[in-house]
Scaffold this motif. Structure first.
Motif, mmCIF file in Angstrom:
data_model
loop_
_atom_site.group_PDB
_atom_site.id
_atom_site.type_symbol
_atom_site.label_atom_id
_atom_site.label_comp_id
_atom_site.label_asym_id
_atom_site.label_seq_id
_atom_site.Cartn_x
_atom_site.Cartn_y
_atom_site.Cartn_z
ATOM 1 N N LEU A 1 25.879 35.918 18.995
ATOM 2 C CA LEU A 1 25.225 35.819 17.694
ATOM 3 C C LEU A 1 26.023 36.710 16.753
ATOM 4 C CD1 LEU A 1 21.534 36.277 18.870
ATOM 5 C CD2 LEU A 1 22.639 34.113 18.267
ATOM 6 N N HIS A 2 26.382 36.191 15.590
ATOM 7 C CA HIS A 2 27.180 37.025 14.687
ATOM 8 C C HIS A 2 26.375 38.237 14.267
ATOM 9 C CE1 HIS A 2 30.433 38.050 12.084
ATOM 10 N NE2 HIS A 2 29.620 38.134 11.036
ATOM 11 N N CYS A 3 26.996 39.404 14.404
ATOM 12 C CA CYS A 3 26.317 40.669 14.164
ATOM 13 C C CYS A 3 27.014 41.426 13.041
ATOM 14 C CB CYS A 3 26.319 41.509 15.441
ATOM 15 S SG CYS A 3 25.364 43.039 15.318
ATOM 16 N N VAL A 4 26.218 41.968 12.124
ATOM 17 C CA VAL A 4 26.743 42.803 11.049
ATOM 18 C C VAL A 4 25.901 44.063 10.961
ATOM 19 C CG1 VAL A 4 27.645 40.868 9.705
ATOM 20 C CG2 VAL A 4 25.304 41.674 9.289
ATOM 21 N N THR A 5 26.462 45.084 10.326
ATOM 22 C CA THR A 5 25.714 46.311 10.068
ATOM 23 C C THR A 5 25.575 46.507 8.569
ATOM 24 O OG1 THR A 5 27.694 47.708 10.084
ATOM 25 C CG2 THR A 5 26.550 47.396 12.180
ATOM 26 N N SER A 6 24.485 47.158 8.195
ATOM 27 C CA SER A 6 24.244 47.454 6.791
ATOM 28 C C SER A 6 23.375 48.705 6.705
ATOM 29 C CB SER A 6 23.525 46.283 6.106
ATOM 30 O OG SER A 6 23.061 46.660 4.822
ATOM 31 N N ALA A 7 23.658 49.545 5.723
ATOM 32 C CA ALA A 7 22.826 50.723 5.489
ATOM 33 C C ALA A 7 21.427 50.319 5.044
ATOM 34 C CB ALA A 7 23.477 51.624 4.443
ATOM 35 N N GLU A 8 21.283 49.106 4.531
ATOM 36 C CA GLU A 8 19.989 48.579 4.097
ATOM 37 C C GLU A 8 19.587 47.394 4.963
ATOM 38 O OE1 GLU A 8 20.385 47.741 -0.050
ATOM 39 O OE2 GLU A 8 20.555 49.861 -0.607
ATOM 40 N N ARG A 9 19.781 47.539 6.264
ATOM 41 C CA ARG A 9 19.534 46.446 7.211
ATOM 42 C C ARG A 9 18.126 45.867 7.094
ATOM 43 N NH1 ARG A 9 18.636 46.923 12.871
ATOM 44 N NH2 ARG A 9 16.977 48.397 12.299
ATOM 45 N N ASP A 10 17.117 46.709 7.120
ATOM 46 C CA ASP A 10 15.741 46.214 7.141
ATOM 47 C C ASP A 10 15.413 45.417 5.886
ATOM 48 O OD1 ASP A 10 15.468 47.402 9.582
ATOM 49 O OD2 ASP A 10 14.312 49.124 8.866
ATOM 50 N N ALA A 11 15.892 45.865 4.730
ATOM 51 C CA ALA A 11 15.649 45.135 3.489
ATOM 52 C C ALA A 11 16.372 43.789 3.513
ATOM 53 C CB ALA A 11 16.108 45.966 2.296
ATOM 54 N N ALA A 12 17.583 43.762 4.068
ATOM 55 C CA ALA A 12 18.333 42.505 4.144
ATOM 56 C C ALA A 12 17.642 41.517 5.072
ATOM 57 C CB ALA A 12 19.760 42.777 4.620
ATOM 58 N N VAL A 13 17.137 41.992 6.213
ATOM 59 C CA VAL A 13 16.414 41.120 7.133
ATOM 60 C C VAL A 13 15.178 40.547 6.446
ATOM 61 C CG1 VAL A 13 15.023 41.081 9.235
ATOM 62 C CG2 VAL A 13 17.259 42.208 9.250
ATOM 63 N N GLU A 14 14.466 41.373 5.717
ATOM 64 C CA GLU A 14 13.259 40.912 5.032
ATOM 65 C C GLU A 14 13.594 39.862 3.972
ATOM 66 O OE1 GLU A 14 9.402 40.283 4.078
ATOM 67 O OE2 GLU A 14 10.223 41.366 5.805
ATOM 68 N N ARG A 15 14.656 40.079 3.200
ATOM 69 C CA ARG A 15 15.063 39.081 2.203
ATOM 70 C C ARG A 15 15.392 37.754 2.865
ATOM 71 N NH1 ARG A 15 17.861 43.509 -0.090
ATOM 72 N NH2 ARG A 15 19.839 42.860 0.873
ATOM 73 N N ALA A 16 16.140 37.824 3.958
ATOM 74 C CA ALA A 16 16.549 36.599 4.649
ATOM 75 C C ALA A 16 15.339 35.849 5.183
ATOM 76 C CB ALA A 16 17.521 36.935 5.771
ATOM 77 N N ARG A 17 14.419 36.567 5.780
ATOM 78 C CA ARG A 17 13.263 35.905 6.386
ATOM 79 C C ARG A 17 12.349 35.282 5.321
ATOM 80 N NH1 ARG A 17 13.185 36.601 11.699
ATOM 81 N NH2 ARG A 17 11.006 35.959 11.887
ATOM 82 N N ARG A 18 12.274 35.889 4.149
ATOM 83 C CA ARG A 18 11.509 35.276 3.063
ATOM 84 C C ARG A 18 12.135 33.963 2.613
ATOM 85 N NH1 ARG A 18 11.053 40.602 0.767
ATOM 86 N NH2 ARG A 18 12.687 40.028 -0.731
ATOM 87 N N SER A 19 13.430 33.806 2.882
ATOM 88 C CA SER A 19 14.140 32.580 2.514
ATOM 89 C C SER A 19 14.177 31.565 3.656
ATOM 90 C CB SER A 19 15.576 32.922 2.081
ATOM 91 O OG SER A 19 15.581 33.765 0.957
#
Length: 352
Positions: A277-295
Motif C-alpha cells: 500500500l503506498h505509504c507517505v508521512t506528514s506532520a499533519e497526518r491525522d488531518a489529512a486522513v480526515e480530509r480524505a475520508r470525508r471525500s
C-alpha cells in the motif's frame, strides 16, 4: 468509500481455475492447485520447499512450533508491524520482545535487536515492512535463527535475492489486500528438509503422511483449500504484472504529491522495495486522513507501534522511539494494480 484501501485484481484466469477446481469436486485442502501454487512459490523464491497454509498468521504460528519454540523462550519482534508476529509468539506460549526499527528503512534495527538478545532468545522475526526487505546480512550476524515475514513484500528484492528467500524460514500472506492474493492464505518456505517436513506435519493435523490417522504430534488443520489455491495459482502466473501495477501507482502518487508536504517512506540503496500500500508521512497526518475520508477515500493511519499498545507494551524492555514516531506520522493511500491514473489523482487531491 468511493476509493477503498485496496482491491484484488481478478480476471478470467482466476475464474477458469476456480471453475476447474469446482468441476473436479476437489475444493478442500491438499488438492492439485495447492501443489501447483506451492511449486510456483518455490520457483519464484528459489526455496527448496513451500507449504501453503490458511493464512500468514497461521504460517508464523506453524514455523514457530516447527522450530520447537514455546514456553520459556523469547522471540525478538519489530515494534512497528501488524500484530500477527507478536500474537503468533504468544500463541505458541513464548514471549515476544519488541525491538525498535531503523529510521532509514523502517525494518527491525539489527543493533537494537542485538542488545535485546538473552540466553532465552530462540529467533528473530524480521518483517519486510510495507515491501522493504530487512538488512538480512547484518541480522545473520546475530547468531540466532531468522524468520523472514515477507507478507507485505511480494516482488521485493535485495542484492542477495528476492523477498521470501532469507532466513531459516520465510512466510508469505495472500490476504485480499496483498499484491498476490488467494483471498485468505499464506505459505511457509524453507531450504531445510527436516524443518519442511515438520511444517507439513503440523499443518496436516500432525498425522503421519504414510499412516493415515496415526498422529505423531499434536498438529492443527492449517491447510489452504484447493479453491483458494486455484486463485493463488492464477495470481502467481500474473506475479510480475501485479507487482509492476502497484509500483506504477506508487510512482503516480509520488509525482502528484511532490512538494505538498507528503514524503514517501525511506528506502535503502541496497534494496528494491515493492509496493504493498503506498505509504507517505506528514506532520499533519491525522488531518489529512480526515480530509480524505470525508471525500470518500479510505486513507488510513498506519498501525500504532505495538510498544504503545496496552496489550504489548509490557514486552518492550527499551523505548521504541522510531517505531512510535513513524506510527504517528505515516498513512496508507488506496492502492491496487491497474488503479486508474484519474483515481490516483482524485485520491491525491483529497489530501490537500
Amino acid at each position: 468509500m468511493r476509493f477503498p484501501l485496496s482491491r484484488p485484481s481478478l480476471g478470467e484466469k482466476e475464474s477458469e481455475k476456480v471453475r476447474d477446481a469446482m468441476a473436479s469436486g476437489w475444493i478442500s485442502g491438499t488438492g492439485p492447485y495447492v501443489s501447483a501454487f506451492e511449486r510456483s512459490l518455490e520457483q519464484r523464491t528459489g526455496r527448496a520447499s513451500a507449504t501453503a497454509v490458511s493464512s500468514g498468521t497461521t504460517a508464523l504460528e506453524i514455523v514457530l512450533s516447527a522450530l520447537g519454540i514455546g514456553a520459556g523462550d523469547e522471540v525478538v519482534v519489530p515494534a512497528l508491524t501488524f500484530a500477527a508476529p507478536a500474537a503468533a509468539v504468544l500463541t505458541v506460549g513464548a514471549t515476544p520482545v519488541l525491538c525498535d526499527i531503523s529510521p532509514d528503512n523502517w525494518t527491525i534495527d539489527p543493533d537494537a535487536a542485538r542488545a535485546l538478545l538473552t540466553t532465552r532468545t530462540r529467533a528473530v522475526i524480521a518483517v519486510d515492512l510495507m515491501g522493504h526487505p530487512c538488512a538480512y546480512e547484518r541480522l545473520s550476524e546475530l547468531g540466532v535463527p531468522i524468520i523472514e515475514d515477507a507478507a507485505q513484500a511480494h516482488g521485493a528484492r535485495t542484492r542477495k535475492g528476492p523477498a521470501g528467500s532469507f532466513g531459516i524460514a520465510s512466510v508469505f500472506s495472500f490476504h485480499v489486500n496483498k499484491a498476490i492474493t488467494s483471498g485468505e492464505g499464506g505459505a511457509v518456505l524453507t531450504d531445510d528438509p527436516e524443518l519442511a517436513d515438520r511444517v507439513r506435519l503440523l499443518t496436516h493435523h500432525g498425522m503421519n503422511p504414510s499412516r493415515r490417522y496415526h498422529h505423531s504430534v499434536a498438529g492443527r488443520n492449517g491447510r489452504m483449500t484447493n479453491l483458494s489455491a486455484a486463485v493463488g495459482a492464477a495470481q502467481a502466473e500474473r506475479w510480475d504484472e501485479l507487482v509492476a501495477g502497484r509500483s506504477e501507482v506508487a510512482r503516480l502518487y509520488r509525482a502528484r504529491l511532490a512538494g505538498h508536504g507528503f514524503s514517501p517512506r525511506p528506502a535503502e540503496p541496497w534494496a528494491s522495495p515493492s509496493c504493498w500500500l503506498h505509504c507517505v508521512t506528514s506532520a499533519e497526518r491525522d488531518a489529512a486522513v480526515e480530509r480524505a475520508r470525508r471525500s470518500g477515500v479510505d486513507a488510513r493511519a498506519v498501525w500504532p507501534a505495538l510498544s504503545d499498545l496496552p496489550l504489548y507494551r509490557r514486552y518492550a524492555p527499551r523505548p521504541c522511539v522510531h517505531a512510535s514516531e513513524v506510527s504517528q506520522t505515516a498513512m496508507w493511500l488506496p492502492t491496487w494494480a491497474h488503479m486508474p491514473p484519474e483515481d490516483v489523482a482524485d485520491v491525491a487531491e483529497s489530501l490537500l
